[in-house]
Design a protein around this motif. Sequence first.
Motif, PDB file in Angstrom:
ATOM      1  N   HIS A 111       0.845  -1.205   0.000  1.00  0.00           N
ATOM      2  CA  HIS A 111       0.000   0.000   0.000  1.00  0.00           C
ATOM      3  C   HIS A 111       0.877   1.250   0.000  1.00  0.00           C
ATOM      4  O   HIS A 111       1.966   1.283   0.601  1.00  0.00           O
ATOM      5  CB  HIS A 111      -0.972   0.005   1.191  1.00  0.00           C
ATOM      6  CG  HIS A 111      -0.313   0.145   2.523  1.00  0.00           C
ATOM      7  ND1 HIS A 111      -0.073   1.376   3.101  1.00  0.00           N
ATOM      8  CD2 HIS A 111       0.157  -0.775   3.386  1.00  0.00           C
ATOM      9  CE1 HIS A 111       0.505   1.204   4.274  1.00  0.00           C
ATOM     10  NE2 HIS A 111       0.657  -0.096   4.476  1.00  0.00           N
ATOM     11  N   VAL A 112       0.373   2.268  -0.706  1.00  0.00           N
ATOM     12  CA  VAL A 112       1.122   3.523  -0.859  1.00  0.00           C
ATOM     13  C   VAL A 112       0.152   4.694  -0.745  1.00  0.00           C
ATOM     14  O   VAL A 112      -1.059   4.548  -0.907  1.00  0.00           O
ATOM     15  CB  VAL A 112       1.849   3.589  -2.224  1.00  0.00           C
ATOM     16  CG1 VAL A 112       2.979   2.593  -2.279  1.00  0.00           C
ATOM     17  CG2 VAL A 112       0.868   3.365  -3.373  1.00  0.00           C
ATOM     18  N   ASN A 113       0.716   5.874  -0.474  1.00  0.00           N
ATOM     19  CA  ASN A 113      -0.030   7.147  -0.491  1.00  0.00           C
ATOM     20  C   ASN A 113       0.970   8.278  -0.721  1.00  0.00           C
ATOM     21  O   ASN A 113       2.162   8.030  -0.935  1.00  0.00           O
ATOM     22  CB  ASN A 113      -0.839   7.350   0.790  1.00  0.00           C
ATOM     23  CG  ASN A 113       0.013   7.201   2.038  1.00  0.00           C
ATOM     24  OD1 ASN A 113       1.205   7.565   2.036  1.00  0.00           O
ATOM     25  ND2 ASN A 113      -0.563   6.665   3.103  1.00  0.00           N
ATOM     26  N   ALA A 114       0.492   9.505  -0.635  1.00  0.00           N
ATOM     27  CA  ALA A 114       1.381  10.641  -0.905  1.00  0.00           C
ATOM     28  C   ALA A 114       2.495  10.752   0.122  1.00  0.00           C
ATOM     29  O   ALA A 114       3.618  11.169  -0.191  1.00  0.00           O
ATOM     30  CB  ALA A 114       0.575  11.943  -0.945  1.00  0.00           C
ATOM     31  N   ALA A 115       2.199  10.359   1.348  1.00  0.00           N
ATOM     32  CA  ALA A 115       3.225  10.429   2.391  1.00  0.00           C
ATOM     33  C   ALA A 115       4.289   9.350   2.216  1.00  0.00           C
ATOM     34  O   ALA A 115       5.451   9.540   2.589  1.00  0.00           O
ATOM     35  CB  ALA A 115       2.571  10.316   3.772  1.00  0.00           C
ATOM     36  N   GLY A 116       3.899   8.253   1.691  1.00  0.00           N
ATOM     37  CA  GLY A 116       4.842   7.163   1.404  1.00  0.00           C
ATOM     38  C   GLY A 116       4.598   6.669  -0.008  1.00  0.00           C
ATOM     39  O   GLY A 116       3.919   5.647  -0.224  1.00  0.00           O
ATOM     40  N   PRO A 117       5.116   7.400  -0.986  1.00  0.00           N
ATOM     41  CA  PRO A 117       4.747   7.131  -2.381  1.00  0.00           C
ATOM     42  C   PRO A 117       5.358   5.865  -2.972  1.00  0.00           C
ATOM     43  O   PRO A 117       4.938   5.430  -4.039  1.00  0.00           O
ATOM     44  CB  PRO A 117       5.243   8.368  -3.129  1.00  0.00           C
ATOM     45  CG  PRO A 117       6.364   8.889  -2.295  1.00  0.00           C
ATOM     46  CD  PRO A 117       5.999   8.573  -0.878  1.00  0.00           C
ATOM     47  N   VAL A 118       6.336   5.285  -2.286  1.00  0.00           N
ATOM     48  CA  VAL A 118       6.958   4.060  -2.815  1.00  0.00           C
ATOM     49  C   VAL A 118       6.934   2.984  -1.741  1.00  0.00           C
ATOM     50  O   VAL A 118       7.297   3.241  -0.585  1.00  0.00           O
ATOM     51  CB  VAL A 118       8.407   4.321  -3.274  1.00  0.00           C
ATOM     52  CG1 VAL A 118       9.033   3.018  -3.782  1.00  0.00           C
ATOM     53  CG2 VAL A 118       8.459   5.391  -4.346  1.00  0.00           C
ATOM     54  N   SER A 119       6.511   1.806  -2.137  1.00  0.00           N
ATOM     55  CA  SER A 119       6.525   0.662  -1.221  1.00  0.00           C
ATOM     56  C   SER A 119       7.168  -0.510  -1.960  1.00  0.00           C
ATOM     57  O   SER A 119       6.858  -0.759  -3.142  1.00  0.00           O
ATOM     58  CB  SER A 119       5.100   0.300  -0.789  1.00  0.00           C
ATOM     59  OG  SER A 119       5.114  -0.806   0.107  1.00  0.00           O
ATOM     60  N   SER A 120       8.046  -1.229  -1.270  1.00  0.00           N
ATOM     61  CA  SER A 120       8.752  -2.338  -1.918  1.00  0.00           C
ATOM     62  C   SER A 120       8.946  -3.496  -0.954  1.00  0.00           C
ATOM     63  O   SER A 120       8.889  -3.329   0.270  1.00  0.00           O
ATOM     64  CB  SER A 120      10.108  -1.880  -2.469  1.00  0.00           C
ATOM     65  OG  SER A 120      10.949  -1.459  -1.407  1.00  0.00           O
ATOM     66  N   ALA A 121       9.190  -4.671  -1.532  1.00  0.00           N
ATOM     67  CA  ALA A 121       9.501  -5.878  -0.745  1.00  0.00           C
ATOM     68  C   ALA A 121      10.478  -6.710  -1.561  1.00  0.00           C
ATOM     69  O   ALA A 121      10.326  -6.852  -2.778  1.00  0.00           O
ATOM     70  CB  ALA A 121       8.230  -6.671  -0.444  1.00  0.00           C
ATOM     71  N   GLU A 122      11.500  -7.252  -0.861  1.00  0.00           N
ATOM     72  CA  GLU A 122      12.529  -8.035  -1.547  1.00  0.00           C
ATOM     73  C   GLU A 122      12.540  -9.467  -0.996  1.00  0.00           C
ATOM     74  O   GLU A 122      12.461  -9.673   0.219  1.00  0.00           O
ATOM     75  CB  GLU A 122      13.899  -7.383  -1.375  1.00  0.00           C
ATOM     76  CG  GLU A 122      14.980  -8.019  -2.240  1.00  0.00           C
ATOM     77  CD  GLU A 122      16.272  -7.212  -2.207  1.00  0.00           C
ATOM     78  OE1 GLU A 122      16.914  -7.087  -3.265  1.00  0.00           O
ATOM     79  OE2 GLU A 122      16.627  -6.697  -1.126  1.00  0.00           O
TER      80      GLU A 122
END
Length: 208
Positions: A111-122
């Motif tokens: 999940h993403v929004n303007a406050a956290g515009p990038v989300s990733s998982a490795e």
Amino acid sequence: MNEIRKPRNTPAKRFHMAAVGLVATAALATTAACGGGGSGTTQPARTITKTPPTATVTASEPSASSQSATASRASQTQYLSDLDPLTSTQGVDASAVEINGEGFARSVTLHVNAAGPVSSAEYNLGRHWDSFSVTAGMRDDSPTGGKLTFEVSVDGDLKTSETIPLGKSQKIKLNVSNALRLKLSVTYSGPDAGTDYYGSWGNARLKS
């Protein structure tokens, strides 16, 4: 004239004749039993048929080594929803989702929004897998109007980047042979700064 006298049939003479008859009868019986004489009956020859031995074939059980080799060649599937990521920026939701009206039972969502515009998982692949397949898109309960960019990187190299609006989906398949790391990223590009958007990876899976 002299009178010719017939020999008298005395009891001794009658006994002698009877004895001779018995001897002759016994001799004839013996000759018949032994098949003697040129006119004797020839007994038919008996035919003996030999039955060939029956061959017995015993099926041998496959060895443990051959079973192991067969198992190693069999295709295997690993869903990312069953793995813990090595790292994640905003957490990962592993659950069933709907993308563009289609259900995916084993999925991961960022999940993403303007406050956290990038989300990733490795994730760690351990060089065990050959391909990665997924259907990417915004989860159907995301707000209207936003767009998300879905990216997949393998060992630090960007392999694909797709910008997908709500109500659309994109199938992705990549070769990950001998790869060590797989990274999924979602970038927010919507107008609403206070709303969360959900970038889902439907039935994300590895195959060997």
